[in-house]
Design a protein around this motif. Structure first.
Motif, PDB file in Angstrom:
ATOM      1  N   GLN A   1       0.828  -1.206   0.000  1.00  0.00           N
ATOM      2  CA  GLN A   1       0.000   0.000   0.000  1.00  0.00           C
ATOM      3  C   GLN A   1       0.863   1.257   0.000  1.00  0.00           C
ATOM      4  O   GLN A   1       0.543   2.241  -0.668  1.00  0.00           O
ATOM      5  CB  GLN A   1      -0.940   0.001   1.212  1.00  0.00           C
TER       6      GLN A   1
ATOM      7  N   TYR B   1      -8.460  -1.392   1.002  1.00  0.00           N
ATOM      8  CA  TYR B   1      -7.127  -1.422   0.377  1.00  0.00           C
ATOM      9  C   TYR B   1      -6.429  -2.673   0.902  1.00  0.00           C
ATOM     10  O   TYR B   1      -7.030  -3.743   0.962  1.00  0.00           O
ATOM     11  CB  TYR B   1      -6.382  -0.128   0.718  1.00  0.00           C
ATOM     12  N   CYS B   2      -5.196  -2.563   1.304  1.00  0.00           N
ATOM     13  CA  CYS B   2      -4.467  -3.709   1.834  1.00  0.00           C
ATOM     14  C   CYS B   2      -4.726  -3.849   3.332  1.00  0.00           C
ATOM     15  O   CYS B   2      -5.109  -2.888   3.996  1.00  0.00           O
ATOM     16  CB  CYS B   2      -2.969  -3.536   1.580  1.00  0.00           C
TER      17      CYS B   2
END
Length: 407
Positions: free
Chosen positions: A138, A228-229
């Motif tokens: 990320q 996201y991550c």
């Protein structure tokens, strides 16, 4: 003299008693009430086993099948004893548990974090492998949100070897390119990268800023709010029969809720094409639509099946013209969904045309469980029709689990 004779008689009788009577053996019976063969990992509360054996929690024991062979087992983080059971249609399978030290057990399912590969967490069983992306990725700004699939055609553990081979040669390949030795660099890449099949599988599934294979997402204003991550992780189980990881994600804004945190627990068992996913959201104050599904790629948006409680897709891979095989991916909803459908992008980006999803109305505080998984046309599932059959049989098994009794 009478005392002595009585003692000897008792001792002799004790020696003649079956070992099971002396040791307080436990019998596990697994019953299959369906009309089809079943091969599954079953769960037994391990506290019941300790109690019936008359041993302390944490003491060692041995599990044997009906032939008297030791079999692999696992005790999970949440107190379950796992045994891999094969049961004939409308039949039973018996296992015996005795106190003792078991032989070394073969690990069939495992996973770990790979900080050397931007914090990937990757795991595998004897059918396929998966990974999720971490905070180091990320920080690079690369957009990779969903769950990745690595196909394999061997029951052996391959992921760690793939990472080692890939990463140990990457620098050499880049150096050759800088020296202008393009042909040599290509040759080394073809021989070492996990993006090529070297006879046991490869990574050729495209994820990017999508759900990939099976990730969840909340909906707001008709759009998916993609995570996201992962931010933090805990590996809860790590083989030999089950891998379990708990993931926490960074806060998201969903409508007026500014601090919505996604949590996931993912587990994969030996022999299964499907992972179990339990997801919940902290900080969400109102009911909200949630989806889970698979990315649909522009090269093939037609090979997708929508059932009442599943979405299945024959993914064309990242190079369909040259790979000439398919990756079968899917999401199963044994607890039901409002609908299954496609959500397509107005303008496909980087080959991502949209998603095939199941939709539920998520209630704040709810823990929702579904299953996601994959197979490969060069391994155990050759066609989309076979994948449909495999998926339907998995759903049937989830709705009618094997019955386990402890005696």
């Amino acid at each position: 003299m009478r005392k002595s004779k009585s003692f000897c008689a008792l001792a002799f009788a004790f020696m003649l008693m079956p070992v099971s009577a002396v040791a307080g053996d436990v019998t596990i019976t697994v019953a299959n009430n369906s009309g089809v063969q079943r091969q599954e990992v079953v769960e037994i509360p391990v506290k019941d086993v300790y109690a019936k054996l008359g041993i302390n929690d944490g003491d060692k024991f041995i599990v044997k099948n009906a032939l008297g062979q030791q079999v692999t087992y696992q005790i999970t983080y949440d107190g379950k004893l796992l045994i891999d059971a094969s049961v004939r249609p409308e039949g039973t399978a018996d296992f015996t548990i005795v106190p003792g030290t078991p032989k070394p057990m073969k690990t069939i399912v495992c996973g770990k974090q790979y900080p050397e590969r931007v914090d990937d967490i990757a795991w595998e069983n004897d059918r396929t492998a998966y990974r999720v992306y971490g905070p180091a990725l990320q920080r690079t700004g690369e957009k990779a949100f969903g769950i990745d699939v690595w196909v394999k055609n061997t029951p052996d553990l391959e992921v760690e070897k793939r990472y080692e081979t890939e990463l140990s040669n990457h620098g050499k390949i880049e150096a050759l390119k800088e020296e202008g030795k393009t042909a040599e660099a290509l040759e080394m890449e073809q021989e070492t990268t996990y993006h090529y099949d070297h006879g046991y599988g490869l990574d050729c599934y495209k994820v990017g800023p999508t759900l990939g294979c099976g990730a969840p997402a909340l909906m707001f204003g008709g759009e998916m709010v993609l995570p996201y991550c992962y931010k933090t992780y805990r590996i809860l189980d790590n083989g030999p029969l089950r891998f379990t990881v708990q993931l926490e994600y960074n806060p998201l804004t969903v409508g007026t809720d500014k601090n919505v945190i996604e949590h996931r627990i993912i587990s994969l068992d030996k022999g299964s094409n499907f992972n179990k996913m339990t997801v919940w959201y902290e900080g969400l104050t109102k009911p909200c639509d949630m989806v889970a599904g698979v990315v649909l790629h522009s090269e093939d948006t037609k090979s997708v099946l929508y059932g009442e409680n599943y979405v299945l897709y024959a993914d064309p891979t990242d190079n369909p013209a040259k790979q000439n095989f398919q990756i079968y991916v899917g999401v199963l909803f044994p607890n039901g969904v409002k609908a299954t459908k496609d959500i397509m992008y107005e303008t496909p980006t980087n080959g991502n045309a949209g998603h095939g999803v199941g939709i539920i109305t998520y209630q704040p505080g709810e823990r929702y469980t579904y299953y996601f998984g994959s197979a490969w046309s060069k391994n155990d599932v050759r066609t989309l029709n076979e994948w449909k059959l495999r998926s339907e049989e998995t759903l049937n098994a989830l709705h009618a689990p094997l019955k386990v009794t402890v005696k």
